[in-house]
Design a protein around this motif. Structure first.
Motif, PDB file in Angstrom:
ATOM      1  N   GLY A  10       0.806  -1.203   0.000  1.00 41.54           N
ATOM      2  CA  GLY A  10       0.000   0.000   0.000  1.00 41.54           C
ATOM      3  C   GLY A  10       0.835   1.246   0.000  1.00 41.54           C
ATOM      4  N   SER A  12       1.327   5.274   0.665  1.00 41.53           N
ATOM      5  CA  SER A  12       0.806   6.360   1.464  1.00 41.53           C
ATOM      6  C   SER A  12       1.608   7.592   1.079  1.00 41.53           C
ATOM      7  CB  SER A  12       0.966   6.066   2.949  1.00 41.53           C
ATOM      8  OG  SER A  12       0.320   7.038   3.710  1.00 41.53           O
ATOM      9  N   GLU A  40      -2.676   2.366   0.004  1.00 46.96           N
ATOM     10  CA  GLU A  40      -3.417   3.373   0.775  1.00 46.96           C
ATOM     11  C   GLU A  40      -3.004   4.736   0.252  1.00 46.96           C
ATOM     12  OE1 GLU A  40      -2.794   5.420   4.981  1.00 46.96           O
ATOM     13  OE2 GLU A  40      -3.206   3.287   5.161  1.00 46.96           O
ATOM     14  N   ARG A  42      -5.244   7.512   0.694  1.00 53.65           N
ATOM     15  CA  ARG A  42      -6.120   8.483   1.359  1.00 53.65           C
ATOM     16  C   ARG A  42      -7.136   9.115   0.417  1.00 53.65           C
ATOM     17  NH1 ARG A  42      -1.090  10.997   4.581  1.00 53.65           N
ATOM     18  NH2 ARG A  42      -0.659   9.168   5.847  1.00 53.65           N
ATOM     19  N   ASP A  69      -6.886   2.803  -2.623  1.00 52.03           N
ATOM     20  CA  ASP A  69      -7.723   3.838  -2.027  1.00 52.03           C
ATOM     21  C   ASP A  69      -7.354   5.163  -2.687  1.00 52.03           C
ATOM     22  OD1 ASP A  69      -9.487   5.182  -0.381  1.00 52.03           O
ATOM     23  OD2 ASP A  69      -8.005   5.451   1.201  1.00 52.03           O
ATOM     24  N   VAL A 108      -2.146  -0.777   6.508  1.00 51.41           N
ATOM     25  CA  VAL A 108      -2.777   0.336   5.806  1.00 51.41           C
ATOM     26  C   VAL A 108      -4.241   0.380   6.227  1.00 51.41           C
ATOM     27  CG1 VAL A 108      -1.228   0.247   3.828  1.00 51.41           C
ATOM     28  CG2 VAL A 108      -3.356  -1.037   3.759  1.00 51.41           C
ATOM     29  N   GLU A 109      -4.890   1.488   5.934  1.00 50.00           N
ATOM     30  CA  GLU A 109      -6.316   1.606   6.220  1.00 50.00           C
ATOM     31  C   GLU A 109      -7.020   2.096   4.968  1.00 50.00           C
ATOM     32  OE1 GLU A 109      -9.081   4.385   8.901  1.00 50.00           O
ATOM     33  OE2 GLU A 109      -7.623   3.210  10.037  1.00 50.00           O
ATOM     34  N   ILE A 110      -8.042   1.349   4.575  1.00 51.87           N
ATOM     35  CA  ILE A 110      -8.840   1.726   3.411  1.00 51.87           C
ATOM     36  C   ILE A 110     -10.304   1.665   3.810  1.00 51.87           C
ATOM     37  CG2 ILE A 110      -9.527   1.065   1.071  1.00 51.87           C
ATOM     38  CD1 ILE A 110      -6.694   0.212   0.560  1.00 51.87           C
ATOM     39  N   GLN A 114      -8.655  -1.664   8.539  1.00 48.13           N
ATOM     40  CA  GLN A 114      -7.220  -1.902   8.567  1.00 48.13           C
ATOM     41  C   GLN A 114      -6.888  -3.205   7.842  1.00 48.13           C
ATOM     42  OE1 GLN A 114      -4.901  -3.128  12.150  1.00 48.13           O
ATOM     43  NE2 GLN A 114      -3.851  -1.175  11.810  1.00 48.13           N
TER      44      GLN A 114
END
Length: 170
Positions: A10, A12, A40, A42, A69, A108-110, A114
């Motif tokens: 991912g 960022s 990820e 954002r 994302d 990562v967060e989508i 998490q």
């Protein structure tokens, strides 16, 4: 961030820290066959996080798919090669010199979920689900049971079942 979630990686956006010195192709070589690359970003929509050249690289490396994302580009190429891609959007604008790698193989967060290295991902035309590896067995058992109930329910509905009959199935 780049993560290998039973296949994953991912992106960022780097925030005040120097990014790891990895190019796109290096990220691919750190993944394993069967992985899903997770990026990820954002939700950034003004530049792509992934395009046709990287798509060719991950497809040839045996990576099973891509979850972003953010936006991708060169979608016709990805479709033609049969690459499984889930993204927030499409843009023709490259991310080169606009987006940097901040981490590889980290969480990562989508969409508020998490995803960690080793998690299982399952995607279809409706979207993607994430199953933490430590609960995968339990999730599989529950999914099989739910599928069996739905198959019984569908058969009952096709046979003209009453609401009372269908309530007993559920």
């Amino acid at each position: 961030r780049h993560i290998a979630a039973r296949g994953s990686s991912g992106y960022s956006i780097a925030t005040g820290q120097p990014p790891p010195q990895l190019g796109g192709r290096d990220q691919v070589t750190l993944c394993e066959r069967g992985d899903v690359m997770v990026i990820e970003a954002r939700g950034i929509r003004d530049a792509s996080n992934f395009g046709g050249l990287m798509a060719t690289s991950i497809k040839e490396a045996g990576i099973d798919g891509l979850v972003v994302d953010g936006c991708v580009r060169d979608v016709a190429n990805m479709r033609a090669m049969g690459l499984n891609v889930w993204a927030k959007g499409i843009t023709p604008r490259t991310g080169k010199h606009r987006i940097e790698l901040a981490e590889f193989n980290g969480p990562v967060e989508i969409a508020g979920v998490q995803i960690r290295p080793g998690d299982l991902l399952l995607g279809d035309s409706d979207g993607v689900i994430v199953v933490p590896l430590e609960v995968a067995g339990e999730v599989l058992e529950r999914a099989v049971a739910a599928t069996e109930r739905e198959e019984k329910l569908a058969a009952a509905l096709e046979a003209g079942a009453t609401p009372q009959d269908t309530a007993r199935i559920l």
